[in-house]
Design an enzyme around this catalytic site. Structure first.
Site, PDB file in Angstrom:
ATOM      1  N   ASP A  34       0.818  -1.214   0.000  1.00 20.82           N
ATOM      2  CA  ASP A  34       0.000   0.000   0.000  1.00 20.82           C
ATOM      3  C   ASP A  34       0.852   1.264   0.000  1.00 20.82           C
ATOM      4  OD1 ASP A  34      -2.066  -1.781   0.257  1.00 20.82           O
ATOM      5  OD2 ASP A  34      -2.852  -0.966   2.131  1.00 20.82           O
ATOM      6  N   ASP A  35       0.284   2.297  -0.598  1.00 25.85           N
ATOM      7  CA  ASP A  35       0.718   3.692  -0.448  1.00 25.85           C
ATOM      8  C   ASP A  35       1.806   4.137  -1.410  1.00 25.85           C
ATOM      9  OD1 ASP A  35      -1.078   3.572   1.615  1.00 25.85           O
ATOM     10  OD2 ASP A  35       0.387   3.837   3.219  1.00 25.85           O
ATOM     11  N   HIS A  85      -6.048   3.200  -4.483  1.00 26.07           N
ATOM     12  CA  HIS A  85      -5.975   3.399  -3.029  1.00 26.07           C
ATOM     13  C   HIS A  85      -6.313   4.854  -2.686  1.00 26.07           C
ATOM     14  CE1 HIS A  85      -4.935   1.881   0.894  1.00 26.07           C
ATOM     15  NE2 HIS A  85      -3.823   2.590   1.038  1.00 26.07           N
ATOM     16  N   HIS A  89      -4.937   9.314  -0.128  1.00 30.50           N
ATOM     17  CA  HIS A  89      -4.993   8.484   1.088  1.00 30.50           C
ATOM     18  C   HIS A  89      -6.102   8.958   2.030  1.00 30.50           C
ATOM     19  CE1 HIS A  89      -3.276   6.000   4.451  1.00 30.50           C
ATOM     20  NE2 HIS A  89      -3.035   5.219   3.400  1.00 30.50           N
ATOM     21  N   TYR A 120      -6.465   2.754   5.422  1.00 35.82           N
ATOM     22  CA  TYR A 120      -6.721   2.385   6.822  1.00 35.82           C
ATOM     23  C   TYR A 120      -7.771   1.276   6.961  1.00 35.82           C
ATOM     24  CZ  TYR A 120      -4.949   7.203   7.067  1.00 35.82           C
ATOM     25  OH  TYR A 120      -4.230   8.363   6.872  1.00 35.82           O
ATOM     26  N   HIS A 173       3.688  -2.193   3.307  1.00 35.98           N
ATOM     27  CA  HIS A 173       3.643  -0.817   2.811  1.00 35.98           C
ATOM     28  C   HIS A 173       4.975  -0.471   2.142  1.00 35.98           C
ATOM     29  CE1 HIS A 173       0.456  -0.857   5.826  1.00 35.98           C
ATOM     30  NE2 HIS A 173      -0.093   0.141   5.164  1.00 35.98           N
TER      31      HIS A 173
END
Length: 204
Positions: A34-35, A85, A89, A120, A173
């Site tokens: 993620d991210d 995603h 965020h 999250y 991540h």
């Protein structure tokens, strides 16, 4: 900081239309990141995956794709899957549905995918209802906790390997914050999967 490293059944039951794991009948696990894209972490992840002929799924932030288009293209060229995603965020619990959907739509200009993961893991039932016709909403059943600066890489590794089983969706991540734990745990998780005969595949 409280979180579940193994998603409990009651939480999965609250969001039944989301995907938390896949069939345990096939010896395959699904590593997700993620991210990103991130200029240091993402190339490292790609290098490690290539060593083990593994494929993964990268849930990208739209603004990070804009900032690092070359790394994003490398993810695709290496045969991995990507997912939306959001663009910035965005926390679904703290954002109105119209604004939330607009942020996802902005990210979709740069990320072509029918996969979505809420940042999250926070998303409302109404937001899910608005998205489910266009996206598979991918959650997870194992959280590596590489984002937690209070633990070390070994703890992060144990969070994964002690709970990993066929069908598991694991969250890492590819970010600056997670780097110390990610860089330690990921190669060892991949080695563990190889020893156990678990294939590492992308979500489609």
């Amino acid at each position: 900081m409280f979180y579940f490293t193994k998603t409990p059944a009651f939480l999965k039951s609250l969001y039944k239309s989301c995907i938390w794991n896949f069939s345990p009948d096939v010896p395959t696990v699904y590593l997700t990141f993620d991210d990103g894209p991130h200029p240091k972490a993402t190339p490292f992840v790609l290098e490690q995956l290539k060593k083990y002929n593994a494929k993964a799924t990268f849930f990208c932030i739209g603004k990070n794709v804009v900032e690092h288009p070359g790394i994003y293209q490398q993810i695709l060229l290496d045969g991995h899957a990507v997912g939306n995603h959001t663009h910035n965020h965005v926390n679904g619990w703290k954002t109105g549905t119209e604004t939330y959907l607009a942020n996802i739509k902005e990210a979709a200009k740069y990320i072509r995918s029918n996969l979505f993961r809420p940042p999250y893991g926070r998303i409302s039932p109404f937001q899910i209802k608005q998205l489910k016709d266009d996206y598979k909403i991918i959650m997870w059943d194992i959280l590596s906790a590489d984002f937690d600066t209070s633990i070390n890489g070994e703890a992060c590794l144990q969070n994964v390997v002690f709970k990993l089983q066929a069908g598991s969706i694991v969250v890492f991540h590819d970010s600056e914050k997670a780097w110390d734990r990610l860089s330690y745990a990921l190669p060892r998780v991949l080695e563990h999967c190889a020893r156990k005969g678990l294939r590492v595949e992308a979500i489609v």
